[in-house]
Design an enzyme around this catalytic site. Structure first.
Site, PDB file in Angstrom:
ATOM      1  N   ASP A 286     -32.821  -3.262  30.466  1.00 27.75           N
ATOM      2  CA  ASP A 286     -34.238  -2.991  30.720  1.00 27.75           C
ATOM      3  C   ASP A 286     -34.448  -1.801  31.648  1.00 27.75           C
ATOM      4  O   ASP A 286     -35.556  -1.559  32.121  1.00 27.75           O
ATOM      5  CB  ASP A 286     -34.920  -4.236  31.290  1.00 27.75           C
ATOM      6  CG  ASP A 286     -34.381  -4.585  32.679  1.00 27.75           C
ATOM      7  OD1 ASP A 286     -33.366  -3.978  33.108  1.00 27.75           O
ATOM      8  OD2 ASP A 286     -34.964  -5.465  33.330  1.00 27.75           O
TER       9      ASP A 286
ATOM     10  N   ASP B 122     -29.608  -7.202  30.145  1.00 24.73           N
ATOM     11  CA  ASP B 122     -30.898  -7.071  29.448  1.00 24.73           C
ATOM     12  C   ASP B 122     -31.309  -5.648  29.065  1.00 24.73           C
ATOM     13  O   ASP B 122     -32.328  -5.463  28.391  1.00 24.73           O
ATOM     14  CB  ASP B 122     -32.005  -7.766  30.236  1.00 24.73           C
ATOM     15  CG  ASP B 122     -32.236  -7.113  31.595  1.00 24.73           C
ATOM     16  OD1 ASP B 122     -31.700  -6.000  31.828  1.00 24.73           O
ATOM     17  OD2 ASP B 122     -32.939  -7.708  32.418  1.00 24.73           O
TER      18      ASP B 122
ATOM     19  N   ARG C 106     -11.627  -2.968  24.597  1.00 22.81           N
ATOM     20  CA  ARG C 106     -10.563  -2.873  25.600  1.00 22.81           C
ATOM     21  C   ARG C 106     -11.027  -2.166  26.871  1.00 22.81           C
ATOM     22  O   ARG C 106     -10.536  -1.096  27.201  1.00 22.81           O
ATOM     23  CB  ARG C 106      -9.335  -2.173  25.011  1.00 22.81           C
ATOM     24  CG  ARG C 106      -8.768  -2.931  23.824  1.00 22.81           C
ATOM     25  CD  ARG C 106      -7.520  -2.282  23.279  1.00 22.81           C
ATOM     26  NE  ARG C 106      -6.938  -3.134  22.251  1.00 22.81           N
ATOM     27  CZ  ARG C 106      -5.926  -2.778  21.476  1.00 22.81           C
ATOM     28  NH1 ARG C 106      -5.376  -1.590  21.606  1.00 22.81           N
ATOM     29  NH2 ARG C 106      -5.452  -3.600  20.581  1.00 22.81           N
TER      30      ARG C 106
ATOM     31  N   ASP D  12     -25.336  -7.697  34.068  1.00 22.78           N
ATOM     32  CA  ASP D  12     -26.724  -7.314  33.774  1.00 22.78           C
ATOM     33  C   ASP D  12     -26.780  -7.042  32.279  1.00 22.78           C
ATOM     34  O   ASP D  12     -26.305  -6.011  31.805  1.00 22.78           O
ATOM     35  CB  ASP D  12     -27.083  -6.059  34.584  1.00 22.78           C
ATOM     36  CG  ASP D  12     -28.514  -5.588  34.330  1.00 22.78           C
ATOM     37  OD1 ASP D  12     -29.194  -6.180  33.462  1.00 22.78           O
ATOM     38  OD2 ASP D  12     -28.936  -4.625  34.997  1.00 22.78           O
TER      39      ASP D  12
END
Ligand SMILES: *[C@@H]1O[C@H](CO)[C@@H](O)[C@H](O)[C@H]1NC(C)=O
Ligand SMILES: *[C@@H]1O[C@H](CO)[C@@H](O)[C@H](O)[C@H]1NC(C)=O
Ligand SMILES: CC(=O)N[C@H]1CO[C@H](CO)[C@@H](O)[C@@H]1O
Length: 425
Positions: free
Chosen positions: A284, A282, A210, A280
Site C-alpha cells: 500500500d 499489503d 531463492r 508487510d
C-alpha cells in the site's frame, strides 16, 4: 521493544562464546561479524595497486586478485568490463573503498571465490549481466573457508546471483545488496553449506526465487527482503538434508512481483529458531508490517525450535524497523557513493510495494546497465605504498618509506589496513 532488543543483543553476544577459540583472534576488520569474521585477507603479503580499468594485464583487477597474499587498492575508479570470469586467489583483501571517484564496478561476467580462503571483500559492485557466462553465478563459492563480504553490491547473475554451495566453511555476507537475478532463473542465491554462513543486514531485492534458499548451518539476522517472486522469499531447505538456522529480526516486504508468502518449502528437516520477523504484505505504499506468528503456519512447515543456535551473531541486534532503515541508508557499495543501480533498487524498496520489476536484460528500461561511474583522482602518495601522504603524516608514518604499509601495528593490523578500514568507519 527497545528493552527486548537489548536483551536479545545481550543474548546474541553471549551466544558468541561457544564459537570463540579462547584466544581472541583478530577480526578481519573492525565491524566484521559472523562466521567469516576472522578472515585474514592479505595481511601477511604485499600491496597491489589496480592502476587501470583493463580486463587483464599488469595493473588490472584480474591480475590483482590472481595472486595470493595481497591487499588490493585502487588508484582508479570506474567500470571494469570483463569478458571472462575472474577467479580470486587465497588471502586477498579487495579494498574497494580505496577507489577514487565513484568507486569500482565490475561488469560483464561473474567472479569465483571457490577455494579463495581468507578473503576480505569490501565496497565493490559486481554486476554480471546478460553477456556473462550462461548458467553461471555473479558470485560463486563452491569450496573454501573463512571469507567475509562487506558492503558488496551484486546483481544480474545468470544462474544465481550470490551462491554458496558445497564444502564451504565460515562465510559472512554483511551489509550487502543481492539484486535482480536475471530471468528466467532470477535467483537471489543458494546459501547451502553445513559449515556456517552468516547473513546480516543484507538487502535481497527483485529476485523471483531463492531470496535466499537456505540449507545447512545458517544465521539470518536483520536482513531486508523486497519484491520476491512466485518462486519464494526465504526458502527453508526444501530437501532431505538437515538444516539448523537462526532467523531473527528480518523484514519482508511484498512488491509488485510477489505472489507467495515470505517463507516457503519448509519441512521437518529444517530446524529454525525464528524470532520477530516482520512482514508487510499489503503493497500500500507505506511501511506497516507486523511480526509473523511464531508457528508453522507463518514459517512454512519448518520445525520451529525454542532456542537460538549458538552461532556468532551480530554485535548489535537491530529491531526489524531499524534494520530496514540501516539497510536502506548504507547497504551495498555505499562508499564513496552508491551508483545509479543501487539508488534505483533502494527507491523500489522505499515505494513499499509499488515499484520493482522483471528484469531479463539489465540494459533495458528501467535499469540502463551499470551506468556511469566517475573515475576521480587518487590522493598524493609519494612513496606509492597505498597510504596517502596526508594520512601517513597524521599517523606518524614516513610518507617517503614504502615499507611501513605492511608493517604490523600495535593492534595487529598492517598499517595500510588501519588506513583503509578508517575510510569507512
Ligand atoms: C569455522 O569456525 C569455527 C568457529 O568459529 C571453528 O571452530 C572452525 O574450526 C572453523 N572451520 C574452519 C574450517 O575454518
Ligand atoms: C564498460 O562498459 C560501459 C558500458 O557498458 C561503458 O560505459 C564503460 O565506459 C566501459 N568501461 C571501460 C573501462 O571501457
Ligand atoms: C528481477 C526479477 O527477475 N524479478 C522477478 C521477481 O519475481 C517475479 C515473479 O516471479 C518475476 O516476474 C520477476 O521477474
Amino acid at each position: 521493544m527497545r528493552i527486548i532488543s537489548s536483551i536479545r543483543a545481550a543474548v546474541a553476544t553471549l551466544l558468541v562464546l561457544p564459537f570463540s577459540s579462547g584466544v581472541s583472534a583478530l577480526l578481519a576488520f573492525p565491524g566484521a561479524e559472523g562466521f567469516g569474521r576472522e578472515a585474514v585477507g592479505g595481511r601477511a603479503g604485499s600491496v597491489y595497486h589496480v592502476t587501470n580499468l583493463d580486463d587483464s594485464g599488469t595493473g588490472s583487477f584480474r591480475d590483482a586478485v590472481g595472486g595470493s597474499n595481497r591487499i588490493v587498492v585502487f588508484d582508479v575508479g570506474g567500470t571494469i568490463n570483463i569478458t571472462d570470469r575472474v577467479v580470486v586467489s587465497k588471502n586477498v583483501y579487495i579494498a574497494g573503498q580505496t577507489a577514487p571517484g565513484g568507486g569500482i564496478t565490475i561488469y560483464g561476467n561473474g567472479l569465483s571465490w571457490s577455494n579463495a580462503d581468507e578473503a576480505i571483500v569490501r565496497y565493490i559492485r559486481i554486476r554480471m549481466g546478460k553477456g556473462g557466462s550462461s548458467g553461471k553465478d555473479a558470485i560463486t563459492i563452491a569450496e573454501g573457508q573463512d571469507m567475509i563480504f562487506d558492503h558488496v553490491s551484486v546483481s544480474w547473475g545468470r544462474d544465481e546471483t550470490f551462491s554458496i554451495s558445497g564444502d564451504v566453511y565460515n562465510v559472512t555476507v554483511q551489509d550487502s545488496i543481492i539484486a535482480q537475478g536475471l530471468e528466467t532463473h532470477s535467483c537471489g542465491g543458494l546459501m547451502q553449506t553445513d559449515h556456517g554462513v552468516s547473513l546480516f543486514r543484507n538487502l535481497y531485492v527483485d529476485n523471483k526465487t531463492r531470496n535466499p534458499k537456505v540449507k545447512g548451518m545458517n544465521d539470518f539476522q536483520n536482513n531486508v527482503i523486497y519484491n520476491w517472486g512466485g518462486g519464494g522469499g526465504y526458502i527453508a531447505g526444501d530437501s532431505e538434508g538437515a538444516s539448523y538456522a537462526n532467523i531473527i529480526n528480518n523484514y519482508f516486504i511484498s512488491g509488485p512481483s510477489t505472489s507467495v508468502t515470505a517463507f516457503t518449502r519448509g519441512n521437518a528437516n529444517f530446524h529454525g529458531y525464528v524470532s520477530n520477523n516482520f512482514y508487510d504484505s499489503d503493497r500500500d505504499g507505506t511501511l506497516n508490517g507486523a511480526a509473523l506468528c511464531a508457528s508453522t503456519s507463518c514459517y512454512s512447515a519448518m520445525d520451529i525450535v525454542t532456542e537460538a543456535y549458538a552461532y556468532p551473531g551480530p554485535t548489535t541486534l537491530l529491531s526489524p524497523a531499524d534494520a530496514l532503515e540501516h539497510v536502506l541508508s548504507g547497504a551495498g557499495a555505499s562508499f564513496p557513493a552508491r551508483d545509479g543501480v543501487d539508488k534505483r533498487l533502494v527507491e523500489e524498496v522505499q515505494s513499499f510495494g509499488t515499484l520493482g520489476q522483471l528484469v531479463s536484460d539489465e540494459t533495458a528500461s528501467p535499469m540502463y546497465g551499470p551506468g556511469y561511474v566517475a573515475g576521480g583522482e587518487k590522493p598524493v602518495d609519494t612513496d606509492g605504498d597505498g597510504i596517502p601522504d596526508e594520512w601517513e603524516k597524521a599517523n606518524g608514518l614516513d610518507y617517503e618509506d614504502a615499507s611501513d604499509a605492511m608493517a604490523i601495528g600495535s593492534e595487529g593490523y598492517a598499517n595500510i589496513e588501519v588506513y583503509i578500514n578508517s575510510l569507512v568507519q
